[in-house]
Design a protein around this motif. Structure first.
Motif, short mmCIF file in Angstrom:
data_model
loop_
_atom_site.label_atom_id
_atom_site.label_comp_id
_atom_site.label_asym_id
_atom_site.label_seq_id
_atom_site.Cartn_x
_atom_site.Cartn_y
_atom_site.Cartn_z
N GLU A 120 0.83 -1.21 0.00
CA GLU A 120 0.00 0.00 0.00
C GLU A 120 0.87 1.26 0.00
O GLU A 120 0.55 2.25 -0.67
CB GLU A 120 -0.92 0.00 1.22
N ALA A 121 1.98 1.22 0.75
CA ALA A 121 2.88 2.38 0.80
C ALA A 121 3.50 2.66 -0.56
O ALA A 121 3.65 3.82 -0.97
CB ALA A 121 3.98 2.14 1.84
N VAL A 122 3.85 1.60 -1.28
CA VAL A 122 4.44 1.77 -2.61
C VAL A 122 3.39 2.29 -3.59
O VAL A 122 3.67 3.20 -4.40
CB VAL A 122 5.04 0.44 -3.10
N LYS A 123 2.19 1.76 -3.53
CA LYS A 123 1.13 2.24 -4.43
C LYS A 123 0.84 3.71 -4.18
O LYS A 123 0.63 4.49 -5.12
CB LYS A 123 -0.13 1.40 -4.23
N THR A 124 0.84 4.12 -2.91
CA THR A 124 0.61 5.52 -2.58
C THR A 124 1.73 6.39 -3.13
O THR A 124 1.50 7.47 -3.69
CB THR A 124 0.51 5.70 -1.05
N GLY A 125 2.97 5.91 -2.98
CA GLY A 125 4.12 6.68 -3.46
C GLY A 125 4.16 6.81 -4.96
O GLY A 125 4.44 7.89 -5.50
N LEU A 126 3.85 5.73 -5.68
CA LEU A 126 3.92 5.75 -7.14
C LEU A 126 2.74 6.47 -7.77
O LEU A 126 2.83 6.95 -8.91
CB LEU A 126 4.00 4.32 -7.68
N GLY A 127 1.63 6.54 -7.05
CA GLY A 127 0.47 7.23 -7.59
C GLY A 127 -0.06 6.58 -8.85
O GLY A 127 -0.25 5.35 -8.89
N PRO A 128 -0.27 7.36 -9.92
CA PRO A 128 -0.84 6.80 -11.16
C PRO A 128 0.03 5.72 -11.80
O PRO A 128 -0.47 4.93 -12.61
CB PRO A 128 -0.93 8.03 -12.09
N ASP A 129 1.33 5.69 -11.46
CA ASP A 129 2.22 4.69 -12.04
C ASP A 129 2.20 3.38 -11.27
O ASP A 129 2.95 2.45 -11.60
CB ASP A 129 3.65 5.22 -12.09
N ALA A 130 1.38 3.29 -10.24
CA ALA A 130 1.30 2.04 -9.47
C ALA A 130 0.81 0.92 -10.38
O ALA A 130 -0.14 1.10 -11.15
CB ALA A 130 0.34 2.22 -8.30
N PRO A 131 1.45 -0.24 -10.34
CA PRO A 131 1.13 -1.32 -11.28
C PRO A 131 -0.18 -2.01 -10.95
O PRO A 131 -0.59 -2.09 -9.79
CB PRO A 131 2.30 -2.28 -11.11
N GLU A 132 -0.82 -2.51 -11.98
CA GLU A 132 -2.02 -3.32 -11.81
C GLU A 132 -1.74 -4.78 -12.13
O GLU A 132 -2.55 -5.65 -11.84
CB GLU A 132 -3.14 -2.79 -12.74
N GLY B 243 8.08 9.67 -7.74
CA GLY B 243 7.20 8.63 -7.21
C GLY B 243 7.98 7.50 -6.57
O GLY B 243 7.61 6.98 -5.51
N VAL B 244 9.09 7.11 -7.21
CA VAL B 244 9.94 6.05 -6.66
C VAL B 244 10.53 6.51 -5.33
O VAL B 244 10.57 5.74 -4.35
CB VAL B 244 11.05 5.67 -7.65
N ASP B 245 11.00 7.76 -5.28
CA ASP B 245 11.56 8.29 -4.03
C ASP B 245 10.51 8.27 -2.91
O ASP B 245 10.82 7.92 -1.77
CB ASP B 245 12.06 9.72 -4.24
N ARG B 246 9.28 8.65 -3.25
CA ARG B 246 8.22 8.64 -2.24
C ARG B 246 7.95 7.22 -1.75
O ARG B 246 7.76 6.99 -0.54
CB ARG B 246 6.93 9.25 -2.81
N ALA B 247 7.92 6.27 -2.68
CA ALA B 247 7.65 4.88 -2.31
C ALA B 247 8.75 4.34 -1.39
O ALA B 247 8.47 3.67 -0.39
CB ALA B 247 7.53 4.02 -3.57
N VAL B 248 10.01 4.62 -1.74
CA VAL B 248 11.12 4.17 -0.90
C VAL B 248 11.02 4.81 0.48
O VAL B 248 11.18 4.13 1.51
CB VAL B 248 12.48 4.52 -1.56
N ALA B 249 10.75 6.10 0.52
CA ALA B 249 10.65 6.81 1.80
C ALA B 249 9.50 6.25 2.64
O ALA B 249 9.62 6.12 3.87
CB ALA B 249 10.45 8.30 1.56
N ASN B 250 8.39 5.90 1.99
CA ASN B 250 7.25 5.35 2.72
C ASN B 250 7.61 4.04 3.41
O ASN B 250 7.23 3.79 4.56
CB ASN B 250 6.07 5.13 1.77
N ILE B 251 8.34 3.18 2.70
CA ILE B 251 8.73 1.90 3.29
C ILE B 251 9.75 2.11 4.41
O ILE B 251 9.70 1.45 5.45
CB ILE B 251 9.28 0.94 2.22
#
Length: 286
Positions: A190-202, A242-250
């Motif tokens: 969930e943290a990665v999806k939030t960080g990546l936003g629209p680029d979150a994979p399906e 987005g990648v930076d946000r995802a890494v920071a979230n984790i």
């Protein structure tokens, strides 16, 4: 000389299907149909006659194995052994622990089923998503148990059986640790999806690959064996923010839940896997 070629000396017949022996000064329990029938103190017995051989140490939950084996019918152990045989080499952590865990669970599940009790497991969504292989093994074990023991066993039991396979591979038969690992996986995705936003994979396959990386990362954290050698630098990304946000979230999640910080090398690997997650067509650089 292989263990199966040795001979033990009977200390006590536990029941018709289990006998306590000593072999080279070590106590063991031999299990097999009729193996304890008319056995007396001092009798010799070939270990090759046993279907299963157990040490007499405490099991993962602290119970005495001898008492444990005395409580569970041999049919349940035979069912679990058949399930493990059908799974084959794909599960490469065969041990006393997994056999005892599966037998213990099925024994209780059958008793609950006969009493009309159905349990809804809180990880019923997470387990199939994060542990698809183990879920398949749990379903196969349930199928064998329905064939051999109790056709009425509910579908939900496959989830709990799957968790025992996860325990055996990643957390040393520690259910509390497995539940913690599962919770971390769910929050991390969930943290990665939030960080990546629209680029979150399906794509489920991409997410499954990422979860596999996270599983090993979290086990290294729990075992205090994080990677320390930096051998690569993650490539640039069109969605660097987005990648930076995802890494920071984790990283924040791990600091909060595990009171730990990732090493720079682990951050590099995490960033690389999140890059692959956000850009599935990216070729691996390492």
């Amino acid at each position: 000389m292989g263990m199966e070629n040795k001979t033990g000396t009977v200390l006590r017949s536990m029941n018709n299907n289990a006998v306590l022996v000593t072999v080279d000064g070590q106590r063991m329990i031999l299990m097999g149909r009729g193996i304890g029938f008319r056995r007396r103190l001092g009798d010799d017995i070939a270990l090759s006659q046993a279907e299963e051989i157990f040490s007499t140490r405490l099991d993962a939950s602290g119970r005495n194995v001898a008492a444990f084996l005395d409580e569970i019918p041999i049919e349940i152990f035979e069912c679990c052994r058949e399930a493990l045989t059908r799974i084959g080499p794909a599960f490469n952590h065969p041990s006393q622990g997994i056999l005892l865990a599966l037998a213990d669970h099925l024994s209780q599940a059958i008793a609950r089923t006969h009493e009309g009790i159905v349990i809804t497991y809180p990880t019923s969504w997470e387990v199939p998503h994060f542990y698809p292989q183990e879920t398949h093994w749990g379903q196969l074990t349930l199928h064998v148990a329905r064939e051999k023991l109790c056709p009425e066993l509910p579908d939900e039991e496959a989830i709990a059986l799957a968790m025992h396979f996860v325990n055996a591979q990643f957390t040393g038969d520690n259910l509390a640790r497995t539940l913690k690992l599962t919770s971390l996986l769910k929050e991390s995705v969930e943290a990665v999806k939030t960080g990546l936003g629209p680029d979150a994979p399906e794509d489920p396959l991409s997410v499954a690959r990422f979860v596999t990386h996270l599983r090993y990362l979290f086990v290294r954290i729990m075992d205090d064996t994080q990677i320390t050698s930096r051998v690569m630098t993650p490539p640039s990304s069109q969605n660097a923010d987005g990648v930076d946000r995802a890494v920071a979230n984790i990283q924040k999640l791990l600091e909060r839940e595990q009171a730990t910080k990732l090493t720079p090398a682990e951050v590099d690997y995490l960033r690389l896997h999140i890059l692959r997650l956000s850009e599935p067509r990216m070729k691996p650089s390492v």
